[in-house]
Design an enzyme around this catalytic site. Structure first.
Site, PDB file in Angstrom:
ATOM      1  N   HIS A   1      -8.429   7.977   2.939  1.00  0.00           N
ATOM      2  CA  HIS A   1      -7.791   9.297   2.964  1.00  0.00           C
ATOM      3  C   HIS A   1      -8.838  10.372   2.736  1.00  0.00           C
ATOM      4  O   HIS A   1      -9.839  10.154   2.061  1.00  0.00           O
ATOM      5  CB  HIS A   1      -6.671   9.403   1.918  1.00  0.00           C
ATOM      6  CG  HIS A   1      -7.073   9.034   0.531  1.00  0.00           C
ATOM      7  ND1 HIS A   1      -7.218   7.735   0.113  1.00  0.00           N
ATOM      8  CD2 HIS A   1      -7.373   9.807  -0.554  1.00  0.00           C
ATOM      9  CE1 HIS A   1      -7.571   7.711  -1.153  1.00  0.00           C
ATOM     10  NE2 HIS A   1      -7.694   8.955  -1.590  1.00  0.00           N
TER      11      HIS A   1
ATOM     12  N   GLY B   1     -14.089   7.040  -7.886  1.00  0.00           N
ATOM     13  CA  GLY B   1     -12.757   7.314  -8.426  1.00  0.00           C
ATOM     14  C   GLY B   1     -11.636   7.091  -7.435  1.00  0.00           C
ATOM     15  O   GLY B   1     -10.552   7.670  -7.580  1.00  0.00           O
TER      16      GLY B   1
ATOM     17  N   CYS C   1       0.845  -1.207   0.000  1.00  0.00           N
ATOM     18  CA  CYS C   1       0.000   0.000   0.000  1.00  0.00           C
ATOM     19  C   CYS C   1       0.877   1.253   0.000  1.00  0.00           C
ATOM     20  O   CYS C   1       1.710   1.435   0.895  1.00  0.00           O
ATOM     21  CB  CYS C   1      -0.924  -0.025   1.217  1.00  0.00           C
ATOM     22  SG  CYS C   1      -1.778   1.541   1.480  1.00  0.00           S
TER      23      CYS C   1
END
Ligand code: DGP
Length: 114
Positions: free
Chosen positions: A99, A92, A4
């Site tokens: 976040h 998207g 990640c």
């Protein structure tokens, strides 16, 4: 998570332009800014998106939002800012680590979806 990008940013394996850090979250400037001020704040622990948050994350998300208020003050965003969290493909989301985008520095108008 080992592959990640944001976990690697949090643990220093990938360099970032740090704005703020506390025990549970890390904030840094977006690599591809979409406004004059574009900051990302992420939890240090890997959480995929808003879609998987549970009761155990309530304190974490609350702390992230009080940290957003601190960052906005420190960055001088008195004229306003926008907070966005993309969750899943239709939204998207490209990085699958929760976040929050903090966008500011220009008048963005009232619309949210292009
Ligand atoms: P989203 O589309 O909501 O998943 O946004 C992901 C954001 O992450 C996007 O605005 C670009 C940013 N980003 C991706 N990789 C990096 C990186 O390596 N460093 C920084 N600073 N930002 C990144």
């Amino acid at each position: 998570m080992t592959d990640c990008i944001f976990c690697k940013i949090v643990n220093g394996e990938i360099p970032s332009n740090k704005v703020f850090e506390d025990e549970v979250s890390y904030a840094f400037r977006d690599i591809n800014p979409q406004a004059p001020v574009h900051i990302l704040i992420v939890p240090k622990k890997h959480v995929e998106s808003c879609a998987v948050l549970g009761a155990e994350d309530e304190a974490l998300v609350g702390k992230i939002f009080t940290n957003i208020a601190k960052i906005a003050k420190d960055e001088g965003l008195e004229k306003g800012f926008r907070v966005i969290s993309n969750s899943g493909d239709d939204a998207g989301q490209t990085v699958h680590h929760l976040h929050f985008h903090i966008l500011a520095g220009k008048a963005m108008g009232e619309g949210l979806v292009p």
